[in-house]
Scaffold this motif. Sequence first.
Motif, PDB file in Angstrom:
ATOM      1  N   ASN A   1     -54.213 -58.052  13.315  1.00 51.09           N
ATOM      2  CA  ASN A   1     -53.210 -56.807  13.450  1.00 51.09           C
ATOM      3  C   ASN A   1     -52.161 -57.328  14.225  1.00 51.09           C
ATOM      4  OD1 ASN A   1     -54.541 -55.212  11.447  1.00 51.09           O
ATOM      5  ND2 ASN A   1     -56.204 -54.688  13.129  1.00 51.09           N
ATOM      6  N   ASN A   2     -52.121 -58.358  15.032  1.00 50.97           N
ATOM      7  CA  ASN A   2     -50.963 -59.036  15.868  1.00 50.97           C
ATOM      8  C   ASN A   2     -50.693 -60.116  15.668  1.00 50.97           C
ATOM      9  OD1 ASN A   2     -49.492 -59.433  18.194  1.00 50.97           O
ATOM     10  ND2 ASN A   2     -51.177 -58.931  19.670  1.00 50.97           N
ATOM     11  N   LYS A   3     -49.779 -60.352  14.561  1.00 55.00           N
ATOM     12  CA  LYS A   3     -49.355 -61.347  13.910  1.00 55.00           C
ATOM     13  C   LYS A   3     -48.629 -62.379  14.706  1.00 55.00           C
ATOM     14  CE  LYS A   3     -50.133 -60.009   9.336  1.00 55.00           C
ATOM     15  NZ  LYS A   3     -51.333 -60.164   8.947  1.00 55.00           N
ATOM     16  N   GLU A   4     -47.492 -61.793  15.485  1.00 52.20           N
ATOM     17  CA  GLU A   4     -46.950 -62.744  16.534  1.00 52.20           C
ATOM     18  C   GLU A   4     -47.611 -63.275  17.472  1.00 52.20           C
ATOM     19  OE1 GLU A   4     -43.481 -61.769  19.746  1.00 52.20           O
ATOM     20  OE2 GLU A   4     -43.213 -60.948  17.900  1.00 52.20           O
ATOM     21  N   GLU A   5     -48.593 -62.520  18.344  1.00 53.33           N
ATOM     22  CA  GLU A   5     -49.397 -63.146  19.396  1.00 53.33           C
ATOM     23  C   GLU A   5     -50.416 -64.166  18.654  1.00 53.33           C
ATOM     24  OE1 GLU A   5     -52.793 -61.946  22.145  1.00 53.33           O
ATOM     25  OE2 GLU A   5     -51.100 -60.703  22.313  1.00 53.33           O
ATOM     26  N   SER A   6     -51.034 -63.926  17.213  1.00 53.65           N
ATOM     27  CA  SER A   6     -51.778 -64.742  16.809  1.00 53.65           C
ATOM     28  C   SER A   6     -51.447 -66.080  16.329  1.00 53.65           C
ATOM     29  CB  SER A   6     -52.538 -64.014  15.569  1.00 53.65           C
ATOM     30  OG  SER A   6     -53.252 -62.862  16.046  1.00 53.65           O
ATOM     31  N   MET A   7     -49.962 -66.019  15.848  1.00 57.14           N
ATOM     32  CA  MET A   7     -49.138 -67.214  15.332  1.00 57.14           C
ATOM     33  C   MET A   7     -49.095 -68.287  16.591  1.00 57.14           C
ATOM     34  SD  MET A   7     -47.454 -69.006  13.138  1.00 57.14           S
ATOM     35  CE  MET A   7     -47.310 -67.936  11.423  1.00 57.14           C
TER      36      MET A   7
ATOM     37  N   MET B   1     -53.075 -77.715  12.520  1.00 59.96           N
ATOM     38  CA  MET B   1     -52.372 -76.456  12.134  1.00 59.96           C
ATOM     39  C   MET B   1     -51.284 -76.520  12.019  1.00 59.96           C
ATOM     40  SD  MET B   1     -53.311 -73.411  11.065  1.00 59.96           S
ATOM     41  CE  MET B   1     -55.010 -73.433  11.533  1.00 59.96           C
ATOM     42  N   THR B   2     -50.518 -76.181  10.683  1.00 60.25           N
ATOM     43  CA  THR B   2     -48.990 -76.024  10.695  1.00 60.25           C
ATOM     44  C   THR B   2     -48.781 -74.534  10.657  1.00 60.25           C
ATOM     45  OG1 THR B   2     -49.047 -76.009   7.977  1.00 60.25           O
ATOM     46  CG2 THR B   2     -49.280 -78.273   9.282  1.00 60.25           C
ATOM     47  N   LYS B   3     -47.451 -74.170  10.603  1.00 58.81           N
ATOM     48  CA  LYS B   3     -46.848 -72.968  10.591  1.00 58.81           C
ATOM     49  C   LYS B   3     -47.222 -72.466   9.435  1.00 58.81           C
ATOM     50  CE  LYS B   3     -42.942 -70.001  11.740  1.00 58.81           C
ATOM     51  NZ  LYS B   3     -41.721 -69.803  11.434  1.00 58.81           N
ATOM     52  N   ALA B   4     -46.975 -73.260   8.360  1.00 53.23           N
ATOM     53  CA  ALA B   4     -47.173 -72.596   6.889  1.00 53.23           C
ATOM     54  C   ALA B   4     -48.645 -72.363   6.660  1.00 53.23           C
ATOM     55  CB  ALA B   4     -47.053 -73.770   5.908  1.00 53.23           C
ATOM     56  N   TRP B   5     -49.720 -73.013   7.294  1.00 51.30           N
ATOM     57  CA  TRP B   5     -51.142 -72.626   7.242  1.00 51.30           C
ATOM     58  C   TRP B   5     -51.369 -71.578   8.105  1.00 51.30           C
ATOM     59  CZ3 TRP B   5     -52.312 -78.367   7.629  1.00 51.30           C
ATOM     60  CH2 TRP B   5     -52.388 -78.787   6.554  1.00 51.30           C
ATOM     61  N   ALA B   6     -50.918 -71.474   9.173  1.00 49.07           N
ATOM     62  CA  ALA B   6     -50.908 -70.244   9.951  1.00 49.07           C
ATOM     63  C   ALA B   6     -50.479 -69.013   9.537  1.00 49.07           C
ATOM     64  CB  ALA B   6     -50.366 -70.596  11.445  1.00 49.07           C
ATOM     65  N   GLU B   7     -49.244 -69.108   8.728  1.00 41.76           N
ATOM     66  CA  GLU B   7     -48.812 -67.843   7.820  1.00 41.76           C
ATOM     67  C   GLU B   7     -49.680 -67.381   7.069  1.00 41.76           C
ATOM     68  OE1 GLU B   7     -45.075 -69.357   6.997  1.00 41.76           O
ATOM     69  OE2 GLU B   7     -44.016 -68.468   8.789  1.00 41.76           O
ATOM     70  N   GLU B   8     -50.362 -68.470   6.032  1.00 47.39           N
ATOM     71  CA  GLU B   8     -51.238 -68.260   4.993  1.00 47.39           C
ATOM     72  C   GLU B   8     -52.499 -67.462   5.948  1.00 47.39           C
ATOM     73  OE1 GLU B   8     -53.817 -70.336   1.860  1.00 47.39           O
ATOM     74  OE2 GLU B   8     -51.891 -71.328   2.504  1.00 47.39           O
ATOM     75  N   ILE B   9     -53.040 -67.929   6.944  1.00 48.92           N
ATOM     76  CA  ILE B   9     -54.400 -67.138   7.469  1.00 48.92           C
ATOM     77  C   ILE B   9     -53.929 -66.010   8.122  1.00 48.92           C
ATOM     78  CG2 ILE B   9     -55.736 -67.301   9.561  1.00 48.92           C
ATOM     79  CD1 ILE B   9     -55.461 -70.654   9.314  1.00 48.92           C
ATOM     80  N   LEU B  10     -52.593 -65.740   8.657  1.00 50.84           N
ATOM     81  CA  LEU B  10     -52.405 -64.341   8.990  1.00 50.84           C
ATOM     82  C   LEU B  10     -52.246 -63.277   8.140  1.00 50.84           C
ATOM     83  CD1 LEU B  10     -50.275 -65.354  12.018  1.00 50.84           C
ATOM     84  CD2 LEU B  10     -52.575 -64.698  12.214  1.00 50.84           C
TER      85      LEU B  10
END
Length: 148
Positions: free
Chosen positions: A24-30, A1-10
């Motif tokens: 709904n909790n992007k910071e914790e989910s990231m 998992m990369t940060k870019a893919w995680a951002e896209e998923i969120l």
Amino acid sequence: MTKAWAEEILDWNYEPPYDFYNDNNKEESMKELLEAPYFAVLNDSGNLAGFYCIGYAAQVPLGYLFGAYQEDCVDIGLGMKPELTGKGNGGSFIRFVLEQVKGSKSIRLTVADFNERAITLYERAGFKKTYMFAGEEMSFFVMEKRSL
């Protein structure tokens, strides 16, 4: 998992009733996507098609109160890009994930009881409902695919 893919998923947004899966909790989910065992699933063109996770990250915390995760299994969780759902892509997606986690242990997943589309897919892949637990707002099925 990369940060870019995680951002896209969120940023994915599912239509009702699947909007339960919108984050709904992007910071914790990231943090979870980048630190827990999450894996991106890419299509043949290298574009993000979905993700899966294994172990504790795949379990619904409420399930511990009900003893849902006592047996020794490999837990998986998965999600597919909203634009790809409901179009017959689920079979190949679950087969890919199962191939990644195959081994000697049984495989277990937890799914919201309203998600009949996913439950049907999992049953076709050989999973059986083994347990159910409920919170105030949602009920879940625990499903297991026994090792051969």
